[in-house]
Design an enzyme around this catalytic site. Sequence first.
Site, short mmCIF file in Angstrom:
data_model
loop_
_atom_site.label_atom_id
_atom_site.label_comp_id
_atom_site.label_asym_id
_atom_site.label_seq_id
_atom_site.Cartn_x
_atom_site.Cartn_y
_atom_site.Cartn_z
N GLU A 297 47.94 63.48 79.80
CA GLU A 297 47.03 62.93 78.79
C GLU A 297 46.18 64.03 78.17
OE1 GLU A 297 47.65 60.14 77.68
OE2 GLU A 297 48.92 59.48 79.34
N HIS B 216 48.04 65.52 75.32
CA HIS B 216 47.85 64.76 74.07
C HIS B 216 46.48 65.11 73.49
CE1 HIS B 216 51.39 62.29 74.33
NE2 HIS B 216 51.03 61.70 75.46
#
Length: 518
Positions: free
Chosen positions: A476, A479
């Site tokens: 994550e 991202h």
Amino acid sequence: MSKTPDTNPLLEPSKLPYGAPPLDSVKVEHFLPAQKAGIAEAKADIQAIKANSAPATFENTIEALEFAGRTLSRVMTVFGNISAAASSDALRAIEGDLKVAAVKHSNDIMMDADLFKRVKEVYDQKDSLKLSGEQRMLLEETYKGFVRSGALLDETQKSRLREISEKMTELRTEYKNNSLKSVAAYQKVIDDESELAGVPERAKAAYREAAEAAGLTGKFVVKLSPPPLDIMAYCENRALREEISRALANVAYKDEFDNTKNAMEIAKLRHEAAGIMGYDSHAAFVLDNRMAKTPEAVNDFLAKNEKVYRPAAEEYLQKVKDYAQKTDGIADFKPWDMAYYGRKLKEEEFSLSMESLRPYFDLEKVLEGMRKHAEKLFNIDMTEVKGKYPVYHEDVKVYEVTDKKTGEMIGLFYGDYYARPGAKSGGAWMNTFRNRGIEDGENQFAIVTNVCNFQKPTKDHPTLLSIDEVRTVFHEFGHGLHALLAKGDYASLTGTNVKWDFVELPSQLQENWAKQKE
Ligand SMILES: [Zn+2]
């Protein structure tokens, strides 16, 4: 007593540093009026573009469209983040209306023939215009966005497509909230600790605290969020593993929040919409705007992978089955035996205990490692700042991200790591409150969130992650970096606004670093 006028924090520019969202003062009742005002503002912006008597240009049409309706996008972005990570009955009560109104408005714009005429005028001259690469991309994406939203259809088709998109928005909202409510409603109460034989103390402590919170002191409560993977991997009690495994597989299925009808109807409507757009299937419609281009290309890719991976997977499955047979005489190997015997076999083969690895992966240490990693690889500093930026939940941490050399601010990073059953959707994701791009005439940096579903620390146990969870943090964060390190003027193109079958590349690259020595 003087009456102060009601103010709506969503309707005024943020007074916080760097325009951070005023998450502490936004209340549920602010969303619908703010959206209404935002839609009116966006319509006025669009009207001004259409009413321009000058010929359509990149600046007065394409760029103007990109910058139109800022208030509305701010409202929807804040709502999107909060409703995914900190939902409530009150938020869910307005969610359908809010999202349908947004889709109606979007249809009004994307199916506006006069507006599209101007967009097309610019698009048709694209080869003679002197545009930068980014501008050309914006022009192409804008034009394609109109076409893919139905701008080229006749009036009958347009009106059916409108109906479908509105209905689908309702169904998807219902689908999401059913899943959330179904997860929140499930709890397995365990009276006797012996039923949890094999489960690590760390997990039992969490089940004990969940029981206390449910007014069942002295018992154990297993919920579906965070996912009870410790039961699946450690619990010797096969019947309990089966029960939890079935519960995990049957979220919002055949309970009072059943999603079967929603799923079927969404599939049907997608198929119909794809047909109206001239495609054979929803997959063909979606993939036409991705790198893969066609369902055939995806199927080829899957077939190639299957050829390579299936034999290895089958061999491994057989090995685990044999092991279960040998150790416990399991003759009818079931899905709820996989994590349990797979873990045991791995521990035996490599003489290690997965549980003994966890103390090395205290969430705080992992975040520190992630920070150092980013510092080394991308030359950025990340400093946790408490109290300066309001958050939507007390568990959210905020970091200022700066360029290590120049000290220049390059973004804000919000990390929200603990599970909240019934309030937070499952899984892990990255989102933004703002993408890099020009806003109010100035190029603004990204405001990024990472949301996970880890066990919150209990009285005696900090949040100790499994290896998979460590990878999730890095994934994550990958991202997040994609959005934080983005450069560009147009927020609709920066960060993770890429072809959706490319978007997992930066995250998977970062994931690999989690297992890197050093
Ligand atoms: Zn991802």
